[in-house]
Design an enzyme around this catalytic site. Structure first.
Site, short mmCIF file in Angstrom:
data_model
loop_
_atom_site.label_atom_id
_atom_site.label_comp_id
_atom_site.label_asym_id
_atom_site.label_seq_id
_atom_site.Cartn_x
_atom_site.Cartn_y
_atom_site.Cartn_z
N CYS D 60 0.84 -1.12 0.03
CA CYS D 60 0.10 0.19 -0.02
C CYS D 60 0.89 1.16 -0.10
O CYS D 60 1.96 1.13 -0.04
CB CYS D 60 -1.19 0.00 1.07
SG CYS D 60 -0.14 0.10 2.87
N ALA D 63 3.33 1.73 2.65
CA ALA D 63 4.43 0.99 2.87
C ALA D 63 5.56 1.44 1.74
O ALA D 63 6.73 1.37 2.19
CB ALA D 63 4.05 -0.74 2.13
N ARG D 94 12.20 -4.96 6.04
CA ARG D 94 13.25 -4.69 4.76
C ARG D 94 14.29 -4.60 5.40
O ARG D 94 14.85 -3.99 6.25
CB ARG D 94 12.69 -3.38 3.76
CG ARG D 94 11.43 -3.49 3.18
CD ARG D 94 11.25 -1.91 2.63
NE ARG D 94 12.19 -1.39 1.87
CZ ARG D 94 12.19 -1.63 0.43
NH1 ARG D 94 11.37 -2.55 -0.14
NH2 ARG D 94 13.20 -1.35 -0.26
N HIS D 194 5.68 6.58 -2.77
CA HIS D 194 7.00 6.86 -3.22
C HIS D 194 6.78 8.37 -3.40
O HIS D 194 7.55 9.11 -3.16
CB HIS D 194 7.56 6.05 -4.20
CG HIS D 194 7.61 4.78 -4.12
ND1 HIS D 194 7.51 3.83 -5.31
CD2 HIS D 194 7.84 3.91 -3.08
CE1 HIS D 194 7.47 2.56 -4.98
NE2 HIS D 194 7.80 2.66 -3.40
#
Lengths: 542, 455, 455, 542
Positions: D60, D63, D94, D194
């Site tokens: 999403c 994220a 991550r 992003h």
């Protein structure tokens, strides 16, 4: 020492212990099972052969010689001459520690050297292989000394380890090579091996170096093998008190120190059984008196330090020792006061060693615990009854087979540190000079003293007495615990220790607290909980 | 401490041996027979050392009687001591069986134990006596594993009788852990075929507390079952280097015509598949679903874990049979056992390994018999493995060279529960695989400056 | 990095949480029902994160569908997306069951899922549809364990029917490992009584490779069995803090009069004895010999190993029920769990622990609900435990403070085989005990300058 | 790049992939499944919503924003405003690494901060709790910056994280506080996050510090998140070449460096998808050109270094870069020559990321392996087809919901580093200046390009193509492996990496060798081994 518990009648218990034996065995065992009377010490049959088929805790002569006495010296390469097992089983199985000066210094304790004798050597002789093995060890490490230990077949096939050692010593030039005829069938137990070891160490090492080391109060520590770091704690206390330790026999020891041991002015003896030979021989040859001490137990430790100071008779040293004791005691007090309410009134049994069954009673006393029964694995009558009985001990075939060194005063080095009068004065002050009063004097009336207790007897004892703790070695550990009783290993200490001195006492208190007060035992149904037999408990718990 | 160790080649003497002595193996095997007391004909020290040693691994009481030689016995022979000892053991323990093994001492002086026993039986009257098994185990020939097999063969020789064939299997499972024995018994039970597994020390050396009083711990292969082994449909015998002429199954085949199926210890999927295929063949039943499931999970775990272990290098040591089977398993999961070492000296190790690992030489896997831990350590310095796999005796080397040690087999005396480790079958392989993977992961995690939390 | 962390007291925000979110627990429970696909009503991110998270522990494919909200859905409601999603899942996977759980998103906007489902069924025609279980699991109330229990209760509510009593037991075993589930099933099977264990993800989350093509992994509790749960003779439900009004067994008792036997997770001898006693009572059969044996060996191991662990201090964290049962077990072996911490907040933890550990306060054992790892780490600095016991999330703290970590429960993502760890019964306790003892031994051996080889 | 294998007909495969879908879904999916032709790149439907009920790998917006872009910066305290799960699941999942200057320097990456929203906050609003949480984090760490991330409920209940941030920034005085509206339902995938993250970083950090740092060739590294230490290897190569790295976005990054980023003279872009916004905005505002590079693959790495040198046009730098390449290559050569015979002719599939599915094809080429099919998880058309298609991309509702910053040249700081002519010259030399040609140009004819491949489709693909390796994330890992095909995680690299640069390539070669040549796969019966369906294998293996 008054008993905290009412002890049952030892006579009936003795009967119970032996009534399953064949008559001959029973007759023999009866002499080794004795009701104690601290006032008129009865005779205990000790250091006699275990009957075949009776399962004992005892080891062999090789175990006493290589495993116990020579094992802890870090810079001797010990080569076991024989099939692989003997060397393998003695490889780090005792937890004797050592502390090389630097990590680069020699420490051969972690090694296991063996000639790994094969059938061909049994048939054609193993001397040649032994020589090559010595040469290999020398080429590999260039050690100061190499010791050779004979296992059962060696004597029988006629290998002469002493001749081989002499030959190789000469050949190598800068390495002391010497052998021990400690075949497993010699003597009645590992005690034979201690004697053989003492003889060898005295002959081949002590006196080799006459250099006088600095230090005002110089002593040797005899019969302390540094299990679990015991010797480290003693060393700490000696150093703190300003006493110089020349050599240890043989915890944390080196060849160099032993060679110089005869320059000390006093030998203190921790384990009388394994090393009294050395004390006697050094007294005869060099004039160094020996004195029994005990660094197991807080009171005993304090007393031992005071006795050393008394021996030297130096006011400054006495003051220093008092200062050390005063410094160390508060930490101990704090712990014992916390723990003792939980251990007070509990009971213990000790069947271990040739001195430990005696020494550890001090720690149990400090915990308020009573020793119901105790005995040694490989001791002699003097360890039970005191050295006064020595002249009365019958020499049997087994003892005769162990060499008795003929020692005389060294024409140059003999120098009596104390006159006979001074020795008597010290004795009058309570110092056990050249003597030992034994275990039984310290045990309560009606407690049971049993030498070389058998596997069978120890199970019976637990059934009858239901002690709170049983002290022995690992071979007994799991059988005792299967009966719901904790077993404290006093050979290798399980993973614990040190138990000597002040810090060691604290370790021991904590360990025993952990064991006797552990809820785990409640989950184990002991045999008597199912059996119908009347419980003896009521009759002896206070 | 500096040594020239690394430059050393062929040695005469043994340092830090990678084998134990012959009578120890015999005592262990005798403990797997119901109501049997092991008895060593020799010095008391042998019994004491061997008891002490076995106890350090099994953490169970291990009583071994001894004829307790003294100097006179050593000179004049052990007949008197042996008889006296047998009598006393019989009286105290009321055993059904006494397993007698010799030592280097009694063998060196040449005591004729069978003759002494014959004599003893004649004197005592055979009726009330326990059966006596005799194994000749001079410690100067072979190692503990030879003593083990000798004792098993002797037991069968003593008890087995022929007769009409029975719907029953023999399983001679070799020197494995009590947990492994339990698992094998469970498998055989699930196949629903009667069996005799010898020696069965799954209970005698891994039992509970004693609610009742046991002079001899409960458990062990019943002697009646051993007697039946001569009329079994077949024998399965684990072991790659065990020859028929020295083995119990070999004896049964030769004497009673019981077919001997010899196979390596079933470690890894392929080897275990082979074991189950044999069971399917002999029982004429399919593999129970339970083991299909175990196998599926194991294959799945191989897939999940391959990335951690593939290409890692290991040094493997211990008894030859264990090393051979472990090596084949390691190859199966992509680990290269760069050195496979044993103190044993069957002369067969490399040959057997080539059968299981055809690319052995291509992979430059070294196979060494008759080595000791100094040899192994010297090789470790050159081969730089990722980890060691073997018994506790490798600890010092592992510590000094900062190599992780995965403990398997015997002896394990610096960890708890060695008797409960599984090595065999899908279950044992799963356990070994998980341990190997986690050893790699732990090392990686601890040595990483990042300290990954997801791996 | 220097912080004032240690001086911090009551916090508003949570750092390094010691709990996961509610829908995760529901998805896990749904995976334990045969032919069931979990479905999250919310953003696709929730499904992705939860899949990713569960996979890191179970190392198995974990498919979770989502209604995949976009901004319009968030504003206008998720009815359309939910229906469309259900339709697509049904077409692709042909599930028998779809387990639908809400998320904070769908709960915040107030979607009436039961109404939407009713509508959906009306449109689609109920006959060909999979059964839909619905669990309301807003992530802003409770934690993963609440979601788990809600889903289990919902499953029973959806399927269970009443009727004539059957000779059958229900076991609601809670959030335990697949290996634990397999062991419980084996026990119940040995007792010979039919049973229904819910949820059973022993195969779906620890299965083999796919020789055939599985859209939905095989295994799970059959829905027919769940249907029968309403007519079972009794329910056993594990969990100390799970109240009847929130539990599946509670529902069955209330609705169908099936007696509910609630007990803590059976970890340790005492707790397992209690479980077996209950089974003996309900089945009217004695404990099978196999478990008597396991128990005996375990007691024996306690005796052998007590010296290593007695008096050691541990910090324990995880789900409340696991922590409570583990604490009781630790006390049984003499370890003091100086801090028992959970991110959960039932308000019942201390009360339940006092029932199992009456000297809790005397021992100064701290019981803390609703804490995070920063709280735990701060306590660790003061309490100086010998080791930590809990899931992988304690690793960073363990590394920073040089404390050993014994990994149990969920999640374990920095070791291999977390799904194969046993915690329950005699077997699980044995495994835990051996691991704890070996952790202490390893530390002792590694940190000793001597490096003992016999321990 | 010629195919080493014969590829099957993509059209029939497409049919097989979608024929189980409902008609509407099938119609939609068909547009995202395209047979490649590198010469006339076909259109790929990308960046459109996944259909509900279709299981995707996509994450999403939260994220992408918190997990990917802001996560790797070590000195920002990232507070997640919402229920606990979102923060928990993004906590160290991550494997982005960071290297604080000293162990005492800040590193908040190991922390997981959350407001742990409860029901009462959903009902009554969570702003107050958020403020307290910010204050707590500030009191605890005094960080340089605090970032706030909104999860799904936040926007819906009306919490204004931006207003709260402004208020707290003012209150705290010395701490930069800023918020992100990255609720999970925004946009079609993490790609939206992003974009949101880039906007925030550009607005709140870039340009805050005008200090001119020393260095002749100053660049920023964009779109490299230091998974498995990738950035460390790139940093090593840049430093060795004499190139100064001002700021990284955002692997191994700090607030300070980002604030100073606008003083660099070139932005190099590794991951085009996640960060091209930043390149564009910095070009517009400060006049810094950006250039696509690729440090995955040995040839690409060498090429990228050469391109940077070419950009600066400095002879000394060019020479240095050649020297570095010459130094690094032999070690790589040695390994690839050993491994390649074992990987040659094998096949791969890549469904991952927004750039990785492209970049890693270079490494597979170097291994002699063919990419049969590839696609992105969250990319846009330009990442497939090249930036030329940008003007043709339809703006849909999802894209419109993401703020597009209005950026203009900074009146004081705008300084074009290269003239338009110079840029054209550089492009002529093959430098991708302010541009990107996309993945498809590099893939072979008839290979299959699939955007947002579904769980269902990927299983089908494996059945049909039986690739030797499949690259995706952990969510696919175990399903693929259950079919007997190894899966290489290209999100978190399993535990491996780095895979960038020269050293990273060697790591990758070894990992792939280990995986594709592992005997384990032979033990797994794949579905097609039981199924009767005709094997396609024969038709495409060379």
């Amino acid at each position: 020492m008054p008993a905290k518990v009412n002890l049952p009648d030892p006579a009936s218990i003795t009967e119970e212990l032996i009534n399953k034996y064949p008559a001959k065995v029973a007759k023999k065992r009866r002499k080794s099972i004795v009701a104690n009377d601290p006032d008129t010490i009865p005779e205990v049959q000790a250091n006699v052969r275990t009957v075949p088929g009776i399962i004992t805790q005892r080891g062999c002569s090789y175990a006493g010689c290589k495993g116990v006495v020579l094992g802890p010296t870090r810079d001797i390469v010990n080569i076991v001459h024989g099939p692989i097992g003997c060397s393998f089983y003695a490889w780090l199985t005792r937890r004797n520690q050592t502390r090389p000066e630097t990590p680069e210094h020699e420490n051969y304790i972690t090694y296991c050297f063996s000639t790994d004798m094969q059938e061909e050597h049994v048939v054609f002789g193993g001397e040649k292989k032994l020589k090559v093995a010595i040469q290999e060890a020398y080429d590999l490490f260039h050690p100061k000394a190499i010791a050779i230990f004979s296992t059962c077949p060696v004597g029988l096939i006629g290998d002469d380890v002493h001749a081989v050692s002499r030959e190789m010593k000469e050949k190598l030039g800068d390495c002391n090579v010497f052998g021990f005829s400690c075949e497993g069938y010699r003597g009645v137990s590992q005690s034979a091996g201690h004697h053989i070891a003492n003889n060898g160490v005295f002959k081949h090492m002590v006196g080799n170096n006459n250099e006088i080391k600095p230090g005002k109060f110089k002593i040797n520590l005899l019969g302390e093998y540094n299990i679990g770091g015991d010797a480290f704690e003693i060393e700490r206390l000696l150093e703190k008190s300003g006493i110089t330790l020349i050599a240890s026999f043989s915890g944390n020891s080196t060849v160099g120190a032993m060679e110089n041991a005869h320059t000390a002015d006093l030998n203190i003896v921790q384990c009388h059984r394994s090393i009294n030979y050395m004390g006697d021989m050094m007294e005869t040859k060099y004039g160094i008196p020996w004195m029994k001490v005990n660094f197991v137990g807080v009171e005993s430790t304090a007393k031992s330090l005071r006795k050393i100071a008394e021996y030297f008779g130096d006011a400054e040293l006495k003051a220093k020792v008092e200062e050390v004791i005063a410094e160390e005691m508060p930490a101990v007090k704090e712990i014992i006061e916390e723990i003792r309410p939980r251990t007070e009134g509990k009971t213990a049994m000790l069947f271990v060693g040739g001195s430990r069954a005696h020494h550890y009673q001090d720690l149990f006393n400090e915990l308020g615990m009573t020793t119901l029964s105790a005995g040694y694995e490989f001791a002699h009558r003097d360890d039970y009854e005191g050295r006064e009985v020595l002249p009365n001990i019958k020499i049997d075939a087994d003892s005769k087979n162990i060499e008795e060194l003929k020692v005389t005063a060294d024409p140059e080095l003999y120098n009596p540190r104390k006159s006979p009068e001074e020795i008597e004065e010290l004795k009058a002050k309570g110092l056990e000079m050249n003597g030992y009063t034994g275990m039984m004097k310290q045990m309560v009336h009606k407690s049971l003293v049993i030498d070389d207790v058998s596997h069978y007897e120890s199970e019976k004892l637990i059934e009858i007495y239901k002690p709170d703790i049983f002290c022995a070695g690992i071979k007994k550990k799991y059988v005792v615990q299967k009966m719901g009783v904790p077993l404290k290993q006093l050979h290798s200490y399980d993973y614990g220790g040190p138990y000597t001195g002040f810090k060691g006492a604290v370790n021991f208190y904590k360990d025993i607290d952990r064991m006797v007060n552990n809820p785990v035992w409640k989950m184990i149904k002991a045999p008597w909980e199912k059996a119908e037999s009347e419980s003896l408990e009521a009759s002896y718990v206070a | 401490m500096t040594t020239n160790a690394s430059t050393m080649t062929a040695k005469t003497a043994t340092q830090n041996a990678c084998k134990l002595c012959t009578p120890l193996g015999a005592c262990l095997a005798f403990r797997g027979i119901e109501k049997c007391v092991p008895f060593l004909h020799g010095s008391q020290g042998c019994a004491t050392y061997i008891r002490r040693y076995l106890i350090s691994h099994y953490k169970e009481p291990i009583d071994i009687a001894s004829s307790n030689f003294n100097e006179e016995t050593a000179v004049f022979g052990g007949s008197h001591n042996l008889k006296l000892g047998l009598k006393n053991v019989t009286q105290q323990y009321k055993p059904q069986v006494i397993g007698i093994a010799t030592t280097c001492l009694s063998e060196t002086i040449g005591d004729d134990v069978p003759m002494i026993l014959k004599d003893y039986k004649a004197i005592m009257g055979e009726a009330d006596l326990p059966t006596m098994i005799f194994a000749s185990t001079p410690s100067y020939t072979g190692s503990h594993i030879d003593g083990f097999h000798t004792a098993v063969r002797s037991a069968v020789q003593t008890f087995a009788t022929g007769g009409a064939k029975k719907n029953m299997l023999n399983l001679f499972s070799g020197m494995i852990s009590p947990a492994d024995i339990r698992y094998l018994k469970e498998i055989l039970k699930e196949f629903g075929m009667p069996f005799m597994l010898l020696p069965d020390y799954s209970q005698t050396l891994d039992g509970g507390p004693w609610g009742e009083y046991h002079r001899i711990p409960p458990g062990g292969t019943p002697t009646s079952a051993i007697a039946d082994s001569g009329s079994a449909a077949a024998s399965i015998e684990f072991g790659s280097t065990l020859e028929a002429k020295k083995s119990a199954a070999g004896y049964l085949e030769e004497t009673f015509g019981v077919p001997r199926h010899s196979m390596p210890l079933p470690i890894g999927i392929k080897a275990t598949d082979r074991f189950f295929a044999l069971l399917e063949e002999l029982t004429e039943k399919p593999m129970p679903e339970k083991y299909e499931d175990e196998r599926r999970r194991l294959v799945d775990a191989y897939a999940d874990g391959h990335k951690y272990v593939f290409g890692r290098k290991a040094i493997l040591y211990g008894e030859e049979d264990l090393v051979i089977s472990m090596a084949a398993f390691l190859r199966e999961i992509g680990v290269v056992p760069v050195l496979c070492a044993s103190g044993g000296k069957s002369g067969l190790m490399k040959k057997r390994m080539l059968e299981l690992i055809p690319d052995l030489e291509e992979l430059e896997i070294q196979v060494r018999e008759g080595v000791d831990f100094v040899d192994i350590e010297n090789e470790a310095k050159v081969l730089k493995p990722d980890f060691l796999i073997g018994n506790s005796k490798g600890f010092t080397m592992s510590r000094k060279n900062e190599l992780q040690l995965i403990r398997i087999g015997f002896p394990i005396h610096d960890r708890f529960g060695g008797q409960r480790l599984h090595h065999l079958g899908y279950k044992g392989t799963q356990e070994l695989f998980d341990r190997i993977v986690n050893t790699v992961i732990e090392y990686r995690q601890n040595s990483s400056p990042v300290g990954y939390t997801y791996i």
